[in-house]
Design a protein around this motif. Structure first.
Motif, mmCIF file in Angstrom:
data_model
loop_
_atom_site.group_PDB
_atom_site.id
_atom_site.type_symbol
_atom_site.label_atom_id
_atom_site.label_comp_id
_atom_site.label_asym_id
_atom_site.label_seq_id
_atom_site.Cartn_x
_atom_site.Cartn_y
_atom_site.Cartn_z
ATOM 1 N N ALA A 98 -9.699 12.163 -8.125
ATOM 2 C CA ALA A 98 -10.666 11.326 -8.836
ATOM 3 C C ALA A 98 -10.319 9.844 -8.761
ATOM 4 C CB ALA A 98 -10.751 11.751 -10.295
ATOM 5 N N PHE A 99 -9.062 9.521 -8.428
ATOM 6 C CA PHE A 99 -8.628 8.127 -8.416
ATOM 7 C C PHE A 99 -7.849 7.822 -7.155
ATOM 8 C CE2 PHE A 99 -5.120 5.107 -9.425
ATOM 9 C CZ PHE A 99 -5.908 3.967 -9.514
ATOM 10 N N ASP A 100 -8.124 6.656 -6.580
ATOM 11 C CA ASP A 100 -7.364 6.229 -5.410
ATOM 12 C C ASP A 100 -7.412 4.713 -5.293
ATOM 13 O OD1 ASP A 100 -5.744 6.475 -3.228
ATOM 14 O OD2 ASP A 100 -7.234 7.356 -1.909
ATOM 15 N N ILE A 101 -6.480 4.171 -4.516
ATOM 16 C CA ILE A 101 -6.451 2.739 -4.199
ATOM 17 C C ILE A 101 -6.451 2.619 -2.691
ATOM 18 C CG2 ILE A 101 -5.119 0.598 -4.348
ATOM 19 C CD1 ILE A 101 -4.074 1.547 -7.046
ATOM 20 N N LEU A 102 -7.380 1.853 -2.153
ATOM 21 C CA LEU A 102 -7.535 1.771 -0.708
ATOM 22 C C LEU A 102 -7.856 0.357 -0.265
ATOM 23 C CD1 LEU A 102 -11.108 2.864 0.084
ATOM 24 C CD2 LEU A 102 -10.109 3.600 -2.068
ATOM 25 N N LYS A 103 -7.765 0.155 1.044
ATOM 26 C CA LYS A 103 -8.110 -1.123 1.659
ATOM 27 C C LYS A 103 -9.432 -0.982 2.393
ATOM 28 C CE LYS A 103 -4.243 -1.273 4.053
ATOM 29 N NZ LYS A 103 -3.187 -1.779 4.971
ATOM 30 N N ASP A 104 -10.277 -2.012 2.282
ATOM 31 C CA ASP A 104 -11.548 -2.014 2.998
ATOM 32 C C ASP A 104 -11.877 -3.451 3.388
ATOM 33 O OD1 ASP A 104 -13.978 -1.432 4.116
ATOM 34 O OD2 ASP A 104 -15.017 -1.104 2.218
ATOM 35 N N GLY A 105 -11.696 -3.778 4.658
ATOM 36 C CA GLY A 105 -11.920 -5.153 5.094
ATOM 37 C C GLY A 105 -10.956 -6.089 4.400
ATOM 38 N N ASP A 106 -11.495 -7.107 3.739
ATOM 39 C CA ASP A 106 -10.630 -8.070 3.043
ATOM 40 C C ASP A 106 -10.498 -7.751 1.558
ATOM 41 O OD1 ASP A 106 -13.158 -8.710 2.180
ATOM 42 O OD2 ASP A 106 -12.981 -10.867 2.538
ATOM 43 N N GLU A 107 -10.866 -6.537 1.151
ATOM 44 C CA GLU A 107 -10.788 -6.160 -0.251
ATOM 45 C C GLU A 107 -9.797 -5.020 -0.476
ATOM 46 O OE1 GLU A 107 -14.874 -7.025 -2.583
ATOM 47 O OE2 GLU A 107 -14.947 -5.292 -1.247
ATOM 48 N N THR A 108 -9.190 -5.046 -1.657
ATOM 49 C CA THR A 108 -8.433 -3.910 -2.176
ATOM 50 C C THR A 108 -9.310 -3.251 -3.231
ATOM 51 O OG1 THR A 108 -6.330 -5.018 -1.788
ATOM 52 C CG2 THR A 108 -6.332 -3.169 -3.335
ATOM 53 N N ILE A 109 -9.470 -1.942 -3.155
ATOM 54 C CA ILE A 109 -10.391 -1.228 -4.041
ATOM 55 C C ILE A 109 -9.648 -0.145 -4.808
ATOM 56 C CG2 ILE A 109 -12.525 0.125 -4.187
ATOM 57 C CD1 ILE A 109 -13.276 -1.028 -1.423
ATOM 58 N N ASN A 164 3.774 10.388 -7.109
ATOM 59 C CA ASN A 164 4.679 10.731 -8.211
ATOM 60 C C ASN A 164 3.921 10.897 -9.517
ATOM 61 O OD1 ASN A 164 7.062 10.765 -6.693
ATOM 62 N ND2 ASN A 164 7.329 8.557 -6.884
ATOM 63 N N ALA A 165 2.962 9.996 -9.765
ATOM 64 C CA ALA A 165 2.217 10.022 -11.027
ATOM 65 C C ALA A 165 1.472 11.334 -11.205
ATOM 66 C CB ALA A 165 1.238 8.859 -11.075
ATOM 67 N N ARG A 166 0.980 11.881 -10.103
ATOM 68 C CA ARG A 166 0.191 13.113 -10.181
ATOM 69 C C ARG A 166 1.030 14.339 -10.541
ATOM 70 N NH1 ARG A 166 -2.809 10.835 -4.885
ATOM 71 N NH2 ARG A 166 -4.539 9.763 -5.935
ATOM 72 N N HIS A 177 0.828 -1.210 0.000
ATOM 73 C CA HIS A 177 0.000 0.000 0.000
ATOM 74 C C HIS A 177 0.861 1.258 0.000
ATOM 75 C CE1 HIS A 177 -3.057 2.876 1.759
ATOM 76 N NE2 HIS A 177 -3.676 2.398 0.697
ATOM 77 N N GLU A 178 1.920 1.251 0.797
ATOM 78 C CA GLU A 178 2.818 2.396 0.840
ATOM 79 C C GLU A 178 3.485 2.615 -0.518
ATOM 80 O OE1 GLU A 178 6.785 4.000 3.285
ATOM 81 O OE2 GLU A 178 5.843 2.091 3.824
ATOM 82 N N ARG A 179 3.926 1.523 -1.159
ATOM 83 C CA ARG A 179 4.569 1.641 -2.461
ATOM 84 C C ARG A 179 3.603 2.212 -3.508
ATOM 85 N NH1 ARG A 179 5.128 -3.216 -3.492
ATOM 86 N NH2 ARG A 179 3.682 -3.407 -5.215
ATOM 87 N N ILE A 180 2.353 1.727 -3.490
ATOM 88 C CA ILE A 180 1.362 2.208 -4.453
ATOM 89 C C ILE A 180 1.052 3.683 -4.222
ATOM 90 C CG2 ILE A 180 -1.074 2.029 -5.118
ATOM 91 C CD1 ILE A 180 -0.786 -1.017 -4.713
ATOM 92 N N GLN A 181 0.914 4.086 -2.961
ATOM 93 C CA GLN A 181 0.612 5.490 -2.673
ATOM 94 C C GLN A 181 1.753 6.395 -3.120
ATOM 95 O OE1 GLN A 181 -2.346 6.735 -1.728
ATOM 96 N NE2 GLN A 181 -3.061 4.613 -1.891
ATOM 97 N N LYS A 182 3.004 5.939 -2.953
ATOM 98 C CA LYS A 182 4.148 6.718 -3.440
ATOM 99 C C LYS A 182 4.100 6.844 -4.957
ATOM 100 C CE LYS A 182 7.493 5.836 0.287
ATOM 101 N NZ LYS A 182 8.758 5.147 0.652
ATOM 102 N N GLY A 216 7.654 -3.982 -10.881
ATOM 103 C CA GLY A 216 7.267 -3.016 -11.895
ATOM 104 C C GLY A 216 7.574 -1.600 -11.442
ATOM 105 N N ALA A 217 7.686 -0.713 -12.400
ATOM 106 C CA ALA A 217 8.051 0.672 -12.103
ATOM 107 C C ALA A 217 6.844 1.563 -11.885
ATOM 108 C CB ALA A 217 8.891 1.230 -13.253
ATOM 109 N N GLY A 218 5.633 1.022 -12.024
ATOM 110 C CA GLY A 218 4.440 1.825 -11.824
ATOM 111 C C GLY A 218 4.043 2.628 -13.042
ATOM 112 N N LEU A 219 4.587 2.293 -14.225
ATOM 113 C CA LEU A 219 4.270 3.063 -15.425
ATOM 114 C C LEU A 219 2.801 2.940 -15.807
ATOM 115 C CD1 LEU A 219 7.433 2.398 -17.623
ATOM 116 C CD2 LEU A 219 6.797 4.525 -16.491
#
Length: 233
Positions: free
Chosen positions: A209-220, A157-159, A148-153, A188-191
């Protein structure tokens, strides 16, 4: 579930979901090609009825990227189970990722079958409500804190980037501007995420408008689009 030989779009169902403002849900365990094609057609029909057909090509790319990422995350889970490794242990994680890509690519059907047996799904939800379109790609392999930390970083950067050329040059260069080798190929480099964020920007969507988050046993992975979205200037 949609892992079928032939799937026909129920246009009336799509229309009713939009009129009644109820979620349209599609679920698959293995994301075969036929299912990808079906999802593309449903997205197109949904956006046509929502009067946002101009978004079709960009959103299909974004959803495909997110669905493939979800599929990879599910594959990673069953691979670590098979190897007797703990995803939350730093040493186990490093060990598992050193062989994950080569092992699974060489025997992908075996690991896809494991995903089905472990009931690890990829779920697409399209929902038009309160003058906004919400698109979610969910999978029930919860990302751990390191992932999760890697994806948020990567998202932060992407923004920063306005186009892919700028993104690639900065991501693959050191602080002095010299070209360097891409990061660990197993992760992967996140491209893909960079391309997704840039596409959403070009559609006129803001950074929230876009995010990746955790909710219970799901990644959204969630994209929210105003129904009356105007073209970017």
């Amino acid at each position: 579930m949609f892992d079928l030989q032939e799937i026909i779009i129920d246009s009336d169902k799509v229309t009713q979901a939009i009129k009644k403002e109820v979620p349209l849900v599609m679920t698959t365990y293995t994301l075969p090609k036929k299912t990808e094609q079906y999802i593309e057609q449903v997205i197109g029909t949904f956006l046509d009825h929502a009067k946002q057909s101009r978004l079709k090509d960009n959103l299909i790319y974004c959803i495909q990227e997110l669905a493939v990422n979800a599929k990879k995350a599910n594959t990673k889970r069953v691979y670590f189970i098979e190897q007797g490794l703990d995803l939350n242990d730093v040493n186990d994680y490093k060990q598992g990722m050193s062989t994950f890509k080569s092992d699974t690519l060489n025997n992908i059907n075996y690991y896809l079958d494991l995903q089905r047996r472990h009931e690890l799904y990829i779920r697409l939800i399209l929902h038009l409500k309160d003058n906004s379109i919400t698109i979610e790609v969910r999978n029930n392999a919860t990302i751990n804190d390191v992932e999760h930390e890697r994806i948020q970083k990567q998202l932060v950067n992407a923004r920063k980037y306005e186009d892919m050329e700028e993104a690639i040059m900065q991501m693959l260069s050191d602080p002095e501007g010299n070209m360097v080798q891409m990061v660990d190929d197993s992760e992967g480099a996140g491209l893909g995420l960079v391309m997704l964020v840039i596409m959403l920007k070009k559609l006129g969507l803001g950074v929230n408008a876009f995010d990746i988050l955790k909710d219970g046993d799901e990644t959204i992975a969630r994209i929210i689009i105003p129904k009356n979205l105007k073209k970017a200037s």
